[in-house]
Design an enzyme around this catalytic site. Structure first.
Site, PDB file in Angstrom:
ATOM      1  CE  LYS A 193      -3.744  -2.573   2.146  1.00 37.73           C
ATOM      2  NZ  LYS A 193      -4.601  -2.881   3.298  1.00 37.73           N
TER       3      LYS A 193
ATOM      4  CD  GLN B 247      -3.449  -4.661   6.304  1.00 37.24           C
ATOM      5  OE1 GLN B 247      -3.582  -3.590   5.729  1.00 37.24           O
ATOM      6  NE2 GLN B 247      -3.872  -5.800   5.776  1.00 37.24           N
TER       7      GLN B 247
ATOM      8  CG  ASP C 195      -9.457  -0.432   4.989  1.00 44.96           C
ATOM      9  OD1 ASP C 195      -9.188  -0.841   3.839  1.00 44.96           O
ATOM     10  OD2 ASP C 195      -8.709  -0.594   5.965  1.00 44.96           O
TER      11      ASP C 195
HETATM   12  N1  GUN Z   1      -6.891  -7.229   6.091  1.00 47.22           N
HETATM   13  C1  GUN Z   1      -7.286  -7.966   5.038  1.00 47.22           C
HETATM   14  N2  GUN Z   1      -7.850  -7.186   4.105  1.00 47.22           N
HETATM   15  C2  GUN Z   1      -7.809  -5.924   4.575  1.00 47.22           C
HETATM   16  C3  GUN Z   1      -8.242  -4.679   4.045  1.00 47.22           C
HETATM   17  O1  GUN Z   1      -8.799  -4.565   2.948  1.00 47.22           O
HETATM   18  N3  GUN Z   1      -8.019  -3.604   4.837  1.00 47.22           N
HETATM   19  C4  GUN Z   1      -7.427  -3.710   6.066  1.00 47.22           C
HETATM   20  N4  GUN Z   1      -7.283  -2.597   6.765  1.00 47.22           N
HETATM   21  N5  GUN Z   1      -7.024  -4.851   6.577  1.00 47.22           N
HETATM   22  C5  GUN Z   1      -7.220  -5.957   5.828  1.00 47.22           C
END
Ligand code: GUN
Length: 310
Positions: A70, A114, A137
């Site tokens: 990211k 995350q 998100d």
């Molecule tokens: N863990 C697995 N997928 C995601 C996601 O799309 N966003 C976040 N913040 N954590 C995750």
């Protein structure tokens, strides 16, 4: 919205069917290229450039990889990024304080924490603490409610990325039966809402399956589109898939492999080699849904920046 690819997709010709790859890497690159141009334009005009803040608690290997990807995508598109690393024994209270600081920081457009979080921290509380205007998100109940209503909002990155991928490859979804395997708040549930929506892609008849579903194989066999998002490597076998189906594989599990330097290989939720030949379209793992998730997150962050600053 998207320009078609110059190069033809990889093809296989098996039992008279032409299987094609839904190449998430290429589609994501085209989205990031467009964003990079728009960000450069904003910079030239003296407008604010997008800023994503990512919080990583602990040092889970997979989470480290995702967050690094990211941050890298931010660099590629000209976004600003801030990575906040916290020890896995940080208190919930402290984490909520960090989120509050980012909520108040007017330079930050998007905040993501995350997941998964250590067991002593409530993900619900954490998600609820994020300012919905920065919830890139799309996990905050406010964002989820708006999505269900079909109102403009942040869509969770993985289902949003899948919709962008279907759109990119002009996959016909109207009237099709989509079978979504998995009911997580991150993928399965939002996916079922988006695919059943009155939109394009969308307008599917959706069946959502989970660990208590009976006759899963028979239901999957009815799917014109299957979205496998249950997190069990190679769960979907060829006898569960109708010939010509479109397969979206969301799974990305690390499976031990001593022949590799990393000590693992990535496996999807679909037994790719046996399933792929009889499908019409399929996402590879890696290189399918993963890159699209990141491209979708970038789009959400860009939207947040524009909403707040223009
Ligand atoms: N863990 C697995 N997928 C995601 C996601 O799309 N966003 C976040 N913040 N954590 C995750």
């Amino acid at each position: 919205m998207f320009s078609p690819f110059g190069a033809p997709a990889e093809r296989n010709f098996v039992v008279g069917l032409r299987m094609q790859i839904l190449d998430g890497k290429k589609a994501a690159q085209s989205i990031k290229d467009d964003l990079r141009i728009e960000v450069a334009q904003r910079a030239n005009e003296g407008k604010k450039i997008p800023h994503l803040a990512a919080i990583l608690v602990g040092n889970n290997g997979a989470s480290e990889t995702y967050v690094a990807a990211k941050v890298k995508a931010c660099e590629e598109t000209g976004f600003k990024s801030t990575l906040v690393r916290l020890a896995d024994d940080i208190s919930e209270f402290k984490l909520l304080e960090v989120i509050e600081d980012l909520n108040e920081n007017t330079d930050v457009d998007g905040i993501l924490v995350q997941l998964p979080l250590p067991k002593h921290i409530s993900s619900k509380k954490v998600i609820n603490a994020i300012n919905p205007d920065k919830d890139v998100d799309g996990f905050h109940p406010m964002s989820v409610g708006k999505m269900v209503e079909g109102l403009p909002t942040f869509i969770p990155a993985t289902p949003y990325g899948i919709m962008l991928l279907l759109e990119h490859y002009k996959i016909e979804t109207k009237g099709k039966h989509a079978v979504v395997i998995g009911r997580s708040n991150i993928v399965g549930r939002p996916m079922s809402i988006l695919l059943s929506g009155n939109s394009n892609p969308g307008n599917c008849t959706v069946t959502i399956c989970h660990s208590h579903t009976q006759n899963l194989k028979e239901i999957c066999l009815q799917g014109d589109i299957i979205v496998a998002a249950l997190g069990i490597p190679e769960f979907v076998k060829p006898d569960m898939v109708k010939p010509g189906a479109v397969i979206i594989d969301v799974g990305i599990t690390r499976v031990a492999d001593s022949t590799r330097k990393s000590g693992f290989k990535l496996k999807g939720d679909v037994e790719y080699d046996t399933v792929a030949p009889s499908t019409s379209w399929i996402t590879p793992v890696p290189g399918g849904v993963g890159p699209m998730t990141i491209a979708a997150l970038m789009k959400n962050t860009f939207m947040s920046c524009k909403n707040k600053n223009d």
